[in-house]
Scaffold this motif. Structure first.
Motif, PDB file in Angstrom:
ATOM      1  N   THR A  30      55.514  43.509  31.371  1.00  0.00           N
ATOM      2  CA  THR A  30      55.205  44.559  30.413  1.00  0.00           C
ATOM      3  C   THR A  30      54.422  45.652  31.134  1.00  0.00           C
ATOM      4  OG1 THR A  30      53.063  43.625  29.768  1.00  0.00           O
ATOM      5  CG2 THR A  30      55.029  42.845  28.547  1.00  0.00           C
ATOM      6  N   LEU A  31      54.283  46.778  30.479  1.00  0.00           N
ATOM      7  CA  LEU A  31      53.500  47.868  31.052  1.00  0.00           C
ATOM      8  C   LEU A  31      52.057  47.420  31.270  1.00  0.00           C
ATOM      9  CD1 LEU A  31      53.631  50.779  32.006  1.00  0.00           C
ATOM     10  CD2 LEU A  31      53.157  51.498  29.662  1.00  0.00           C
ATOM     11  N   ALA A  35      50.034  47.232  34.778  1.00  0.00           N
ATOM     12  CA  ALA A  35      48.745  47.911  34.963  1.00  0.00           C
ATOM     13  C   ALA A  35      47.699  46.940  35.506  1.00  0.00           C
ATOM     14  CB  ALA A  35      48.275  48.519  33.642  1.00  0.00           C
ATOM     15  N   ILE A  36      47.687  45.728  35.008  1.00  0.00           N
ATOM     16  CA  ILE A  36      46.753  44.704  35.499  1.00  0.00           C
ATOM     17  C   ILE A  36      47.070  44.370  36.950  1.00  0.00           C
ATOM     18  CG2 ILE A  36      46.038  42.287  35.257  1.00  0.00           C
ATOM     19  CD1 ILE A  36      46.535  42.674  32.187  1.00  0.00           C
ATOM     20  N   LEU A  37      48.340  44.170  37.248  1.00  0.00           N
ATOM     21  CA  LEU A  37      48.747  43.831  38.609  1.00  0.00           C
ATOM     22  C   LEU A  37      48.358  44.929  39.588  1.00  0.00           C
ATOM     23  CD1 LEU A  37      50.221  41.577  40.173  1.00  0.00           C
ATOM     24  CD2 LEU A  37      52.329  42.868  39.840  1.00  0.00           C
ATOM     25  N   LEU A  38      48.600  46.178  39.216  1.00  0.00           N
ATOM     26  CA  LEU A  38      48.224  47.299  40.080  1.00  0.00           C
ATOM     27  C   LEU A  38      46.706  47.384  40.246  1.00  0.00           C
ATOM     28  CD1 LEU A  38      50.797  49.921  38.816  1.00  0.00           C
ATOM     29  CD2 LEU A  38      50.698  48.933  41.110  1.00  0.00           C
ATOM     30  N   GLN A  39      45.962  47.118  39.198  1.00  0.00           N
ATOM     31  CA  GLN A  39      44.496  47.115  39.290  1.00  0.00           C
ATOM     32  C   GLN A  39      44.031  46.061  40.302  1.00  0.00           C
ATOM     33  OE1 GLN A  39      42.490  49.233  37.702  1.00  0.00           O
ATOM     34  NE2 GLN A  39      40.504  48.322  38.060  1.00  0.00           N
ATOM     35  N   ILE A  40      44.642  44.900  40.264  1.00  0.00           N
ATOM     36  CA  ILE A  40      44.267  43.814  41.169  1.00  0.00           C
ATOM     37  C   ILE A  40      44.606  44.156  42.617  1.00  0.00           C
ATOM     38  CG2 ILE A  40      44.820  41.416  41.811  1.00  0.00           C
ATOM     39  CD1 ILE A  40      45.256  40.957  38.726  1.00  0.00           C
ATOM     40  N   TYR A  41      45.738  44.806  42.831  1.00  0.00           N
ATOM     41  CA  TYR A  41      46.190  45.065  44.195  1.00  0.00           C
ATOM     42  C   TYR A  41      45.704  46.386  44.776  1.00  0.00           C
ATOM     43  CZ  TYR A  41      48.939  40.868  44.460  1.00  0.00           C
ATOM     44  OH  TYR A  41      49.318  39.548  44.516  1.00  0.00           O
ATOM     45  N   LEU A  42      45.398  47.370  43.941  1.00  0.00           N
ATOM     46  CA  LEU A  42      45.009  48.681  44.462  1.00  0.00           C
ATOM     47  C   LEU A  42      43.504  48.932  44.460  1.00  0.00           C
ATOM     48  CD1 LEU A  42      47.815  50.918  42.913  1.00  0.00           C
ATOM     49  CD2 LEU A  42      47.697  49.942  45.215  1.00  0.00           C
ATOM     50  N   LEU A  52      38.502  42.990  34.535  1.00  0.00           N
ATOM     51  CA  LEU A  52      39.809  43.569  34.212  1.00  0.00           C
ATOM     52  C   LEU A  52      39.854  44.017  32.754  1.00  0.00           C
ATOM     53  CD1 LEU A  52      42.134  41.082  36.120  1.00  0.00           C
ATOM     54  CD2 LEU A  52      41.725  43.489  36.693  1.00  0.00           C
ATOM     55  N   ALA A  53      39.280  43.215  31.866  1.00  0.00           N
ATOM     56  CA  ALA A  53      39.241  43.581  30.447  1.00  0.00           C
ATOM     57  C   ALA A  53      38.486  44.893  30.259  1.00  0.00           C
ATOM     58  CB  ALA A  53      38.613  42.458  29.623  1.00  0.00           C
ATOM     59  N   ALA A  54      37.373  45.038  30.956  1.00  0.00           N
ATOM     60  CA  ALA A  54      36.593  46.272  30.860  1.00  0.00           C
ATOM     61  C   ALA A  54      37.354  47.460  31.434  1.00  0.00           C
ATOM     62  CB  ALA A  54      35.254  46.097  31.567  1.00  0.00           C
ATOM     63  N   ALA A  55      37.996  47.263  32.578  1.00  0.00           N
ATOM     64  CA  ALA A  55      38.726  48.357  33.229  1.00  0.00           C
ATOM     65  C   ALA A  55      39.894  48.851  32.386  1.00  0.00           C
ATOM     66  CB  ALA A  55      39.223  47.910  34.609  1.00  0.00           C
ATOM     67  N   LEU A  56      40.566  47.935  31.690  1.00  0.00           N
ATOM     68  CA  LEU A  56      41.728  48.305  30.893  1.00  0.00           C
ATOM     69  C   LEU A  56      41.390  48.517  29.419  1.00  0.00           C
ATOM     70  CD1 LEU A  56      43.015  46.909  33.518  1.00  0.00           C
ATOM     71  CD2 LEU A  56      45.016  46.738  32.074  1.00  0.00           C
ATOM     72  N   ASP A  57      40.117  48.299  29.070  1.00  0.00           N
ATOM     73  CA  ASP A  57      39.648  48.476  27.693  1.00  0.00           C
ATOM     74  C   ASP A  57      40.430  47.618  26.704  1.00  0.00           C
ATOM     75  OD1 ASP A  57      37.919  49.489  25.767  1.00  0.00           O
ATOM     76  OD2 ASP A  57      39.169  51.236  25.344  1.00  0.00           O
ATOM     77  N   VAL A  58      40.578  46.337  27.075  1.00  0.00           N
ATOM     78  CA  VAL A  58      41.212  45.351  26.209  1.00  0.00           C
ATOM     79  C   VAL A  58      40.313  44.112  26.165  1.00  0.00           C
ATOM     80  CG1 VAL A  58      43.564  46.164  26.675  1.00  0.00           C
ATOM     81  CG2 VAL A  58      42.588  44.364  28.098  1.00  0.00           C
ATOM     82  N   THR A  59      40.666  43.158  25.350  1.00  0.00           N
ATOM     83  CA  THR A  59      39.863  41.938  25.238  1.00  0.00           C
ATOM     84  C   THR A  59      40.200  40.959  26.362  1.00  0.00           C
ATOM     85  OG1 THR A  59      41.462  40.810  23.817  1.00  0.00           O
ATOM     86  CG2 THR A  59      39.781  42.185  22.719  1.00  0.00           C
ATOM     87  N   LYS A  60      39.292  40.020  26.589  1.00  0.00           N
ATOM     88  CA  LYS A  60      39.535  38.991  27.600  1.00  0.00           C
ATOM     89  C   LYS A  60      40.769  38.143  27.273  1.00  0.00           C
ATOM     90  CE  LYS A  60      35.328  37.369  27.740  1.00  0.00           C
ATOM     91  NZ  LYS A  60      34.142  36.590  28.098  1.00  0.00           N
ATOM     92  N   VAL A  62      43.511  39.101  25.944  1.00  0.00           N
ATOM     93  CA  VAL A  62      44.681  39.905  26.343  1.00  0.00           C
ATOM     94  C   VAL A  62      44.922  39.757  27.845  1.00  0.00           C
ATOM     95  CG1 VAL A  62      45.510  42.280  26.623  1.00  0.00           C
ATOM     96  CG2 VAL A  62      44.530  41.545  24.440  1.00  0.00           C
ATOM     97  N   ILE A  63      43.852  39.832  28.613  1.00  0.00           N
ATOM     98  CA  ILE A  63      43.965  39.673  30.070  1.00  0.00           C
ATOM     99  C   ILE A  63      44.426  38.259  30.407  1.00  0.00           C
ATOM    100  CG2 ILE A  63      42.674  39.644  32.250  1.00  0.00           C
ATOM    101  CD1 ILE A  63      43.121  42.470  31.153  1.00  0.00           C
ATOM    102  N   THR A  64      43.848  37.273  29.739  1.00  0.00           N
ATOM    103  CA  THR A  64      44.203  35.877  30.007  1.00  0.00           C
ATOM    104  C   THR A  64      45.681  35.621  29.758  1.00  0.00           C
ATOM    105  OG1 THR A  64      41.965  35.139  29.519  1.00  0.00           O
ATOM    106  CG2 THR A  64      43.703  33.476  29.385  1.00  0.00           C
ATOM    107  N   ARG A  65      46.212  36.128  28.646  1.00  0.00           N
ATOM    108  CA  ARG A  65      47.645  35.947  28.355  1.00  0.00           C
ATOM    109  C   ARG A  65      48.506  36.600  29.431  1.00  0.00           C
ATOM    110  NH1 ARG A  65      45.843  36.792  23.120  1.00  0.00           N
ATOM    111  NH2 ARG A  65      46.433  39.006  23.155  1.00  0.00           N
ATOM    112  N   ALA A  66      48.140  37.801  29.841  1.00  0.00           N
ATOM    113  CA  ALA A  66      48.902  38.491  30.883  1.00  0.00           C
ATOM    114  C   ALA A  66      48.837  37.718  32.196  1.00  0.00           C
ATOM    115  CB  ALA A  66      48.377  39.913  31.064  1.00  0.00           C
ATOM    116  N   LEU A  67      47.644  37.227  32.542  1.00  0.00           N
ATOM    117  CA  LEU A  67      47.481  36.472  33.784  1.00  0.00           C
ATOM    118  C   LEU A  67      48.248  35.155  33.750  1.00  0.00           C
ATOM    119  CD1 LEU A  67      43.706  37.104  34.509  1.00  0.00           C
ATOM    120  CD2 LEU A  67      45.667  38.122  35.687  1.00  0.00           C
ATOM    121  N   ASP A  68      48.348  34.545  32.559  1.00  0.00           N
ATOM    122  CA  ASP A  68      49.150  33.321  32.433  1.00  0.00           C
ATOM    123  C   ASP A  68      50.586  33.590  32.869  1.00  0.00           C
ATOM    124  OD1 ASP A  68      46.995  31.856  31.434  1.00  0.00           O
ATOM    125  OD2 ASP A  68      47.633  32.015  29.338  1.00  0.00           O
ATOM    126  N   THR A  69      51.147  34.673  32.368  1.00  0.00           N
ATOM    127  CA  THR A  69      52.520  35.037  32.711  1.00  0.00           C
ATOM    128  C   THR A  69      52.646  35.382  34.190  1.00  0.00           C
ATOM    129  OG1 THR A  69      52.933  35.868  30.484  1.00  0.00           O
ATOM    130  CG2 THR A  69      54.402  36.657  32.232  1.00  0.00           C
TER     131      THR A  69
END
Length: 114
Positions: A30-31, A35-42, A52-60, A62-69
């Motif tokens: 997903t977009l 965005a999370i992947l680019l944040q981690i690598y760049l 990551l939650a703070a940087a993307l202004d989302v909840t933890k 949300v980040i956890t679900r994305a990281l699971d995938t």
């Protein structure tokens, strides 16, 4: 030297790159995941779920679900911070680096066609 694109050209580039990425890679990020992947690598590490939650202004969660995938796809890895067990450290992987390198090459190649 900066490249000047019109909004239509920029959207066309994004469209072409997105279509080609879908054609050549079965991983359907997903977009937000991208965005999370680019944040981690760049952005220089360390990276945490909280950060990551703070940087993307989302909840933890949300980040956890994305990281699971992304973890299941081998694009990132997670481990507990040994200094503070409450934190989860997000690490880059070779597979993730290769994925983004190929994606970057795709952008360059499509951009040259403009």
């Amino acid at each position: 030297m900066p490249v000047e694109l019109t909004p239509s050209q920029a959207l066309g580039l994004w469209h072409t790159v997105s279509l080609e990425q879908v054609r050549i890679d079965s991983r359907d990020l997903t977009l937000r995941q991208m965005a999370i992947l680019l944040q981690i690598y760049l952005v220089p590490p360390p990276h945490t779920v909280r950060g990551l939650a703070a940087a993307l202004d989302v909840t933890k969660p949300v980040i956890t679900r994305a990281l699971d995938t992304m973890g299941a796809l081998g694009l990132v890895d997670r481990s507990r911070d040994e200094r503070d067990r409450r934190n989860v450290i997000i690490k880059r992987t070779l597979e993730g680096a290769l994925y983004l390198e190929k994606f970057g090459d795709l952008i360059i190649n499509q951009g040259r066609k403009l």
